[in-house]
Write a protein that holds these residues in place. Structure first.
Motif, short mmCIF file in Angstrom:
data_model
loop_
_atom_site.label_atom_id
_atom_site.label_comp_id
_atom_site.label_asym_id
_atom_site.label_seq_id
_atom_site.Cartn_x
_atom_site.Cartn_y
_atom_site.Cartn_z
N VAL A 47 0.77 -1.33 0.22
CA VAL A 47 -0.12 -0.02 -0.14
C VAL A 47 0.85 1.31 0.08
O VAL A 47 0.63 1.91 -0.50
CB VAL A 47 -0.88 0.02 1.21
CG1 VAL A 47 -1.63 1.30 1.45
CG2 VAL A 47 -1.71 -1.22 1.12
N HIS A 48 2.00 1.14 0.84
CA HIS A 48 2.84 2.31 0.62
C HIS A 48 3.38 2.45 -0.56
O HIS A 48 3.38 3.65 -0.99
CB HIS A 48 4.00 2.09 1.79
CG HIS A 48 5.01 3.00 1.67
ND1 HIS A 48 5.22 4.34 2.01
CD2 HIS A 48 6.26 2.66 1.16
CE1 HIS A 48 6.46 4.73 1.89
NE2 HIS A 48 7.14 4.15 1.12
N LEU A 49 3.73 1.63 -1.17
CA LEU A 49 4.44 1.70 -2.65
C LEU A 49 3.41 2.23 -3.67
O LEU A 49 3.71 3.01 -4.21
CB LEU A 49 5.16 0.50 -2.89
CG LEU A 49 6.32 -0.04 -2.10
CD1 LEU A 49 6.87 -1.48 -2.55
CD2 LEU A 49 7.46 0.97 -2.23
N SER A 50 2.21 1.63 -3.53
CA SER A 50 1.23 2.27 -4.46
C SER A 50 1.08 3.57 -4.30
O SER A 50 0.56 4.25 -5.30
CB SER A 50 -0.06 1.16 -4.15
OG SER A 50 -0.82 1.80 -3.09
N ARG A 51 1.15 4.14 -2.90
CA ARG A 51 0.92 5.74 -2.79
C ARG A 51 2.16 6.40 -2.95
O ARG A 51 2.16 7.73 -3.07
CB ARG A 51 0.43 5.80 -1.30
CG ARG A 51 -0.97 5.30 -1.17
CD ARG A 51 -1.17 5.28 0.15
NE ARG A 51 -2.65 4.58 0.64
CZ ARG A 51 -3.29 4.63 1.79
NH1 ARG A 51 -2.21 4.73 3.04
NH2 ARG A 51 -4.42 4.08 1.98
N ASN A 52 3.34 5.77 -3.36
CA ASN A 52 4.72 6.40 -3.42
C ASN A 52 5.19 5.70 -4.45
O ASN A 52 6.36 5.29 -4.55
CB ASN A 52 5.59 6.47 -2.02
CG ASN A 52 4.85 7.06 -0.93
OD1 ASN A 52 5.03 8.18 -0.75
ND2 ASN A 52 4.28 6.21 -0.13
N ARG A 53 4.68 5.81 -5.68
CA ARG A 53 5.06 5.13 -6.95
C ARG A 53 6.51 5.52 -7.18
O ARG A 53 7.33 4.91 -7.92
CB ARG A 53 4.46 5.30 -7.95
CG ARG A 53 4.21 4.19 -8.96
CD ARG A 53 3.95 2.88 -8.50
NE ARG A 53 2.40 3.16 -8.01
CZ ARG A 53 1.45 2.87 -8.90
NH1 ARG A 53 1.50 2.71 -10.13
NH2 ARG A 53 0.00 3.25 -8.31
N GLN A 54 6.80 7.02 -6.87
CA GLN A 54 8.32 7.33 -7.27
C GLN A 54 9.29 6.68 -6.63
O GLN A 54 10.41 6.74 -7.05
CB GLN A 54 8.45 8.97 -7.09
CG GLN A 54 7.37 9.86 -8.09
CD GLN A 54 7.71 9.84 -9.48
OE1 GLN A 54 8.73 9.22 -9.94
NE2 GLN A 54 6.97 10.12 -10.37
N GLU A 55 8.93 6.32 -5.47
CA GLU A 55 9.86 5.42 -4.70
C GLU A 55 10.62 4.23 -5.53
O GLU A 55 11.68 3.87 -5.53
CB GLU A 55 9.64 5.17 -3.40
CG GLU A 55 10.52 4.34 -2.56
CD GLU A 55 9.94 3.93 -1.08
OE1 GLU A 55 10.35 2.85 -0.75
OE2 GLU A 55 9.18 4.68 -0.66
N LEU A 56 9.53 3.63 -6.22
CA LEU A 56 9.83 2.44 -6.89
C LEU A 56 10.52 2.66 -8.24
O LEU A 56 11.46 1.99 -8.47
CB LEU A 56 8.55 1.66 -7.32
CG LEU A 56 8.15 0.58 -6.32
CD1 LEU A 56 6.69 0.09 -6.76
CD2 LEU A 56 9.12 -0.68 -5.87
N TRP A 57 10.21 3.53 -8.66
CA TRP A 57 10.50 3.96 -10.17
C TRP A 57 12.21 4.64 -10.13
O TRP A 57 12.98 4.37 -10.79
CB TRP A 57 9.85 5.16 -10.81
CG TRP A 57 8.50 4.50 -11.24
CD1 TRP A 57 7.92 3.19 -11.39
CD2 TRP A 57 7.39 5.33 -11.33
NE1 TRP A 57 6.70 3.13 -11.51
CE2 TRP A 57 6.18 4.58 -11.71
CE3 TRP A 57 6.87 6.72 -11.54
CZ2 TRP A 57 4.82 4.88 -11.72
CZ3 TRP A 57 5.65 7.39 -11.68
CH2 TRP A 57 4.61 6.19 -11.91
N GLY A 58 12.17 5.26 -8.89
CA GLY A 58 13.70 5.84 -8.59
C GLY A 58 14.61 4.73 -8.22
O GLY A 58 15.90 5.01 -8.41
N ARG A 59 13.85 3.43 -8.03
CA ARG A 59 14.99 2.21 -7.73
C ARG A 59 15.46 1.74 -9.10
O ARG A 59 16.30 0.70 -9.09
CB ARG A 59 14.39 1.31 -6.71
CG ARG A 59 14.39 2.03 -5.41
CD ARG A 59 14.16 0.91 -4.31
NE ARG A 59 14.05 1.74 -2.97
CZ ARG A 59 14.37 0.96 -1.74
NH1 ARG A 59 14.55 -0.40 -1.98
NH2 ARG A 59 14.11 1.34 -0.56
N ARG A 60 14.93 1.94 -9.99
CA ARG A 60 15.17 1.01 -11.38
C ARG A 60 16.60 1.23 -12.00
O ARG A 60 16.97 -0.25 -12.07
CB ARG A 60 14.03 1.52 -12.39
CG ARG A 60 12.59 1.02 -11.89
CD ARG A 60 11.61 1.20 -13.30
NE ARG A 60 11.65 0.26 -13.98
CZ ARG A 60 10.95 -0.76 -13.93
NH1 ARG A 60 10.03 -1.08 -12.93
NH2 ARG A 60 11.12 -1.42 -14.93
#
Length: 201
Positions: free
Chosen positions: A165-178
């Motif tokens: 849920v956290h990642l779904s609300r903070n998608r930039q965190e995921l994209w920033g790790r790619r």
């Protein structure tokens, strides 16, 4: 992770050499930058052996609506776990190129494991630039870096729900790790692994 198993059977530990699994980072690659879409987080689960599909189905049952969309690529005998589970799409067999596309388009590879030594899907996903969420078991810490992916100490459904849920609300965190997860995967590229094999022989 299996060195103690071999050593306790009497093989001298100083003669045990470890070479981690490699991945074809030329074939499995991020491809051109994709336009990121809004909406539910796009998660992917691939494979059968030692995957805890019953656990992941439980996570998805607890998931608040419209936060995560999980695509599952697994044989029919594992698909029964997801019957009537909201937010889950069951995939049929994919070609190699279609699998690369699935890794690239996912925001996150979710891999709850019962046990693990090495894992092709985890390496392939990371080589495509897609972070991984897994639990700390067996060889997972040897392959998944907490600096670019996510590793939870236990399989507690509520903890997985909270993080997703956290990642779904903070998608930039995921994209920033790619970029970081791709760079990490490159340390497992086969040319380097081949040199390790040559050194052992």
């Amino acid at each position: 992770s299996i060195v103690p198993l071999i050593a306790e059977r009497g093989f001298p530990e100083d003669r045990i050499r470890t070479i981690l699994l490699g991945v074809d980072t030329d074939y499995f690659n991020p491809g051109p930058p994709a336009a990121r879409k809004e909406g539910p987080l796009q998660a992917l689960l691939v494979g059968q052996t030692e995957r805890d599909h019953a656990f992941m189905a439980d996570v998805m049952r607890r998931m608040p609506a419209n936060h995560v969309r999980l695509s599952v690529l697994t044989p029919d005998e594992q698909k029964v776990h997801y019957r009537d589970v909201p937010g889950v799409t069951l995939l049929d067999r994919l070609s190699d190129d279609e699998l690369v596309g699935a890794y690239r388009s996912a925001d996150l590879l979710t891999m709850p494991m019962i046990d693990c030594t090495a894992n092709d899907a985890i390496l392939e996903s990371m080589a495509c630039g897609t972070p991984v969420l897994a639990n700390r078991v067996g060889g997972i810490p040897e392959y998944v870096s907490a600096s670019s992916s996510y590793m939870l100490d236990e399989k507690k459904a509520d903890d997985w729900v909270d993080l997703l849920v956290h990642l779904s609300r903070n998608r930039q965190e995921l994209w920033g790790r790619r970029a970081a997860v791709r760079k990490w995967a490159e340390t497992f590229a086969w040319p380097g692994k081949a040199a390790e094999y040559r050194a052992v022989y």
